[in-house]
Design a protein around this motif. Structure first.
Motif, PDB file in Angstrom:
ATOM      1  N   ALA A   1      11.141   1.228  -2.124  1.00 28.37           N
ATOM      2  CA  ALA A   1      11.740   2.414  -2.730  1.00 28.37           C
ATOM      3  C   ALA A   1      10.693   3.230  -3.482  1.00 28.37           C
ATOM      4  O   ALA A   1       9.901   2.707  -4.267  1.00 28.37           O
ATOM      5  N   GLY A   2      10.698   4.526  -3.209  1.00 24.03           N
ATOM      6  CA  GLY A   2       9.804   5.440  -3.902  1.00 24.03           C
ATOM      7  C   GLY A   2       8.381   5.446  -3.398  1.00 24.03           C
ATOM      8  O   GLY A   2       7.547   6.207  -3.891  1.00 24.03           O
ATOM      9  N   ALA A   3       8.068   4.613  -2.394  1.00 21.64           N
ATOM     10  CA  ALA A   3       6.709   4.553  -1.859  1.00 21.64           C
ATOM     11  C   ALA A   3       6.686   5.145  -0.454  1.00 21.64           C
ATOM     12  O   ALA A   3       7.722   5.358   0.171  1.00 21.64           O
ATOM     13  N   GLU A   4       5.496   5.412   0.032  1.00 22.24           N
ATOM     14  CA  GLU A   4       5.328   5.861   1.407  1.00 22.24           C
ATOM     15  C   GLU A   4       5.609   4.683   2.329  1.00 22.24           C
ATOM     16  O   GLU A   4       4.956   3.638   2.244  1.00 22.24           O
ATOM     17  N   VAL A   5       6.610   4.844   3.191  1.00 26.25           N
ATOM     18  CA  VAL A   5       6.957   3.755   4.111  1.00 26.25           C
ATOM     19  C   VAL A   5       6.063   3.863   5.335  1.00 26.25           C
ATOM     20  O   VAL A   5       6.258   4.706   6.206  1.00 26.25           O
ATOM     21  N   ASP A   6       5.049   3.020   5.381  1.00 30.46           N
ATOM     22  CA  ASP A   6       4.178   2.945   6.544  1.00 30.46           C
ATOM     23  C   ASP A   6       4.085   1.497   6.995  1.00 30.46           C
ATOM     24  O   ASP A   6       4.733   0.603   6.423  1.00 30.46           O
ATOM     25  N   ALA A   7       3.290   1.230   8.028  1.00 29.13           N
ATOM     26  CA  ALA A   7       3.227  -0.115   8.593  1.00 29.13           C
ATOM     27  C   ALA A   7       2.677  -1.124   7.595  1.00 29.13           C
ATOM     28  O   ALA A   7       3.140  -2.268   7.533  1.00 29.13           O
ATOM     29  N   VAL A   8       1.690  -0.715   6.803  1.00 31.62           N
ATOM     30  CA  VAL A   8       1.092  -1.628   5.824  1.00 31.62           C
ATOM     31  C   VAL A   8       2.128  -2.026   4.774  1.00 31.62           C
ATOM     32  O   VAL A   8       2.293  -3.215   4.439  1.00 31.62           O
ATOM     33  N   ALA A   9       2.852  -1.034   4.229  1.00 30.38           N
ATOM     34  CA  ALA A   9       3.851  -1.315   3.198  1.00 30.38           C
ATOM     35  C   ALA A   9       5.006  -2.137   3.752  1.00 30.38           C
ATOM     36  O   ALA A   9       5.496  -3.069   3.094  1.00 30.38           O
ATOM     37  N   LEU A  10       5.433  -1.818   4.975  1.00 31.44           N
ATOM     38  CA  LEU A  10       6.550  -2.547   5.565  1.00 31.44           C
ATOM     39  C   LEU A  10       6.172  -4.005   5.821  1.00 31.44           C
ATOM     40  O   LEU A  10       6.956  -4.922   5.535  1.00 31.44           O
ATOM     41  N   ALA A  11       4.968  -4.239   6.344  1.00 31.18           N
ATOM     42  CA  ALA A  11       4.527  -5.613   6.589  1.00 31.18           C
ATOM     43  C   ALA A  11       4.453  -6.402   5.290  1.00 31.18           C
ATOM     44  O   ALA A  11       4.878  -7.570   5.229  1.00 31.18           O
ATOM     45  N   ALA A  12       3.940  -5.784   4.231  1.00 33.41           N
ATOM     46  CA  ALA A  12       3.844  -6.464   2.937  1.00 33.41           C
ATOM     47  C   ALA A  12       5.231  -6.803   2.399  1.00 33.41           C
ATOM     48  O   ALA A  12       5.448  -7.882   1.829  1.00 33.41           O
TER      49      ALA A  12
END
Length: 383
Positions: free
Chosen positions: A218-229
């Motif tokens: 929430a509130g962050a840029e949803v990209d592949a790195v963030a989703l994997a983490a």
């Protein structure tokens, strides 16, 4: 020592390195963005093709000079036919476009023998342990999804490059299904790849604001790195998004198993490996739900393994493939057994069937088969 310059062209990243056939290792590995649609969205296919070819000529030419190598191997993200042509490259330049004679273009501009293969055909060779290698299916989950089956000593492919394109299997027939890079809709790559998972997470954030609001995303840029983490951290929202895509991937795997009986699935690709062991565990859960006819739960547990946790699959695999498929040069007559050397020496005057032996020896010594990659017993040039 025999060194080859090896290049791996993906939808996002281009990698180049030096493969040493004696040590079975790569070094001098350099990575850079691929000059494809990821960098230049909206550009026409012919323009992107020229960009990619120009990048390969510059990068590979410099690497060949650094490595002192006389042969180049390119592992490319797309189906490759037996003539070394890229027949499609959805993650690199999108919609199909005209076939690109990549092998011939690089040979002409670099003045070196060139082998071009599909990136997963190359990568599969990294996981080949010997002549009695158990059949396995290599699956990459990155910008897109692709696969290759290795069985009975070879990657199973049609000469025109067909085979190993699970990413373009239609798993969602709905007219509003997610668009694929190739121009189709509802393909497995559009739904379950890294790009597909990110798109699904963004849609889910709008459809389920409460769930998204409680997520670490929430509130962050949803990209592949963030989703994997987030999945590694067992975030419920992110895990739910990934599970939805893995349901389709598991169905595809059960189809491969049911049709040809392959029971080992090696998972690689930037997104899957970024999620790590959690990815294999969630995919195995999905396989249990889908069911694999004839297998016990314990056998299903052993179906999925992660590949090596690095980014060198295509580079090492390309080097191994070339090492195993290059024709072996015949020794000079002085090094042949005495009676065979006598036959070869007499060839020039007596002819007959013996000319075939002399012709084969001459080809081996001159490097004709090595240069073209097309001679009898020569290099695999496509697929």
């Amino acid at each position: 020592m025999t060194a080859y310059t090896v290049v791996d062209v993906g939808g996002t990243t281009l990698r180049v390195g030096r493969y040493d056939s004696d040590t079975d290792r790569v070094d001098d590995v350099r990575r850079m963005p691929t000059e494809g649609m990821d960098r230049y969205p909206g550009e026409p296919v012919p323009v992107l093709q020229r960009r990619v070819v120009g990048q390969l000529v510059d990068v590979a030419g410099a690497a060949l000079a650094r490595h002192g190598a006389r042969r180049l191997v390119v592992a490319f993200a797309g189906p490759i036919d037996a003539a070394g042509r890229v027949t499609a490259a959805p993650t690199v330049w999108g919609r199909r476009g005209d076939p690109l004679p990549l092998r011939d273009l690089l040979r002409e501009r670099l003045g070196r023998p060139v082998t071009v293969v599909n990136d997963l055909t190359a990568a599969a060779w990294r996981y080949v342990g010997g002549a009695d290698q158990e059949a396995f299916c290599l699956i990459t989950v990155s910008s897109g999804i692709g696969n290759k089956v290795f069985r009975a000593g070879e990657v199973l492919l049609h000469p025109d490059g067909h085979g190993g394109e699970l990413g373009h299997w239609t798993c969602d027939p709905a007219p509003d299904a997610m668009p694929c890079d190739c121009g189709g809709r509802g393909h497995l790559g559009a739904v379950a790849s890294g790009r597909g998972a990110v798109a699904a997470a963004r849609r889910a954030a709008v459809a389920d604001p409460v769930g998204y609001g409680g997520s670490v995303l929430a509130g962050a840029e949803v990209d592949a790195v963030a989703l994997a983490a987030a999945v590694r951290a067992d975030d419920p929202f992110a895990t739910g998004v990934l599970r939805a895509g893995l349901r389709h991937l598991a169905t595809a795997i059960t189809a491969v198993f049911a049709s040809i009986g392959v029971r080992r699935y090696v998972i690689i690709g930037g997104f899957a490996l970024a999620v790590g062991p959690r990815y294999a565990a969630l995919l195995t859960e999905a396989l249990h739900r889908a069911g694999c006819f004839g297998l016990t739960p314990a056998e299903i547990d052993g179906m999925v393994v992660l590949g090596e946790p690095d980014d060198d699959h295509g580079l090492i695999g390309a080097g191994r493939l070339l090492t195993h498929t290059l024709p072996t040069p015949r020794p000079p007559a002085a090094l042949l057994p005495r009676d065979l050397a006598l036959v070869v020496t007499q060839n020039g005057t007596e002819g007959g069937d013996n000319r075939k032996i002399a012709g084969e020896r001459a080809a081996g010594e001159s490097g004709a088969a090595d240069e073209s990659g097309d001679g009898p017993g020569g290099v695999v040039c496509g697929f």
